[in-house]
Design an enzyme around this catalytic site. Structure first.
Site, PDB file in Angstrom:
ATOM      1  N   ARG A  30      14.299  -9.715   8.829  1.00 48.39           N
ATOM      2  CA  ARG A  30      14.004  -8.602   9.724  1.00 48.39           C
ATOM      3  C   ARG A  30      13.427  -9.138  11.017  1.00 48.39           C
ATOM      4  NH1 ARG A  30      11.028  -3.718   6.853  1.00 48.39           N
ATOM      5  NH2 ARG A  30       9.362  -4.613   8.086  1.00 48.39           N
ATOM      6  N   LYS A  66       0.817  -1.221   0.000  1.00 45.00           N
ATOM      7  CA  LYS A  66       0.000   0.000   0.000  1.00 45.00           C
ATOM      8  C   LYS A  66       0.850   1.270   0.000  1.00 45.00           C
ATOM      9  CE  LYS A  66      -0.949  -0.504   4.795  1.00 45.00           C
ATOM     10  NZ  LYS A  66      -0.903   0.367   5.903  1.00 45.00           N
ATOM     11  N   ARG A  89      11.281 -11.689   3.207  1.00 42.93           N
ATOM     12  CA  ARG A  89      12.024 -10.441   3.086  1.00 42.93           C
ATOM     13  C   ARG A  89      13.346 -10.565   3.839  1.00 42.93           C
ATOM     14  NH1 ARG A  89       8.467  -5.544   4.688  1.00 42.93           N
ATOM     15  NH2 ARG A  89       7.299  -6.147   2.846  1.00 42.93           N
ATOM     16  N   ARG A  97       0.169  -9.614  14.306  1.00 43.22           N
ATOM     17  CA  ARG A  97      -0.176  -8.413  13.537  1.00 43.22           C
ATOM     18  C   ARG A  97      -1.329  -8.665  12.573  1.00 43.22           C
ATOM     19  NH1 ARG A  97       5.220  -7.183  13.235  1.00 43.22           N
ATOM     20  NH2 ARG A  97       5.341  -7.994  11.121  1.00 43.22           N
ATOM     21  N   ARG A 123      -8.054   4.087  12.360  1.00 42.24           N
ATOM     22  CA  ARG A 123      -7.767   2.784  12.961  1.00 42.24           C
ATOM     23  C   ARG A 123      -8.950   2.203  13.733  1.00 42.24           C
ATOM     24  NH1 ARG A 123      -1.609   2.125  14.401  1.00 42.24           N
ATOM     25  NH2 ARG A 123      -2.213   2.552  16.553  1.00 42.24           N
TER      26      ARG A 123
END
Ligand SMILES: [Zn+2]
Length: 221
Positions: free
Chosen positions: A156, A14, A123, A167, A89
């Protein structure tokens, strides 16, 4: 004047999609993540607060995020409009936002959780120069080594699997009520975020009725 909200889970691209729109249509990109990072990097009072919250393993509160976004938009430097990423949010924030601004569209980037896991857990970051490698789309030439500086590539820390699961849960719990509200009051365009970024951008513009190539404000056409 165009005013958009972009929503999507981590790994949905995004930030990239918002930047592509902002660039071509002269929109101000209001990214909560970038604003929080800026506060930390510039050692502001809010930055110190954010650092403490993150160090304690907690999430930055909705109120803090809300006040940052309001302060940013109150600057009224967005002559051609804005695109907001990372806000609202929760429902009260969404209601307030809809009352305060005449939103033209809500872009919802859809990415199945399995694909999020595949993207995010693939990643790697260079430990020396910070170069970001996605092992699906952008593979290093030598496995585990940075193309730029030869440094060692690492996962990471915040991309660890359990952190991602929590999350994802948090994202769905928070986002669904906001999306429901937007769907009822505004026009939400749902976009499949699985194709490459150019295809996704093209789809967004088609759905929003925007020219595919450039913003008319820039080339005068
Ligand atoms: Zn490197």
């Amino acid at each position: 004047m165009r005013k958009y909200v972009i929503m999507g889970v981590q790994g949905s691209g995004k930030g990239t999609q918002a930047a592509m729109l902002a660039n071509d249509f002269d929109l101000v990109q209001v990214s909560v993540g970038d604003m929080l990072r800026w506060q930390v990097q510039n050692h502001t009072k809010i930055g110190a607060q954010v650092r403490r919250i993150v160090a304690a393993g907690e999430l930055v509160s909705d109120d803090l995020v809300g006040s940052l976004v309001r302060t940013r938009l109150d600057q009224h430097d967005w002559n051609y409009g804005f695109i907001v990423d990372g806000f609202p949010r929760n429902r009260p924030q969404a209601e307030f936002f809809l009352e305060s601004y005449d939103i033209d569209g809500v872009i919802h980037l859809e990415l199945p959780d399995d694909e999020v896991r595949r993207r995010v857990l693939n990643r790697r970051l260079c430990t020396r120069c910070g170069m970001d490698y996605n092992l699906i789309a952008h593979r290093p030439q030598v496995e585990g080594r940075c193309d730029v500086c030869g440094g060692e590539l690492m996962t990471r820390e915040d991309d660890a699997e359990h952190a991602l699961e929590s999350r994802l849960r948090d994202y769905h719990t928070k986002t669904n009520p906001v999306l429901d509200l937007f769907r009822r009051k505004e026009f939400v365009v749902s976009i499949d975020a699985r194709p490459d970024k150019v295809m996704v951008q093209r789809q967004i513009r088609t759905e929003l009725g925007l020219p595919i190539t450039r913003g008319p404000e820039k080339n005068g056409s």
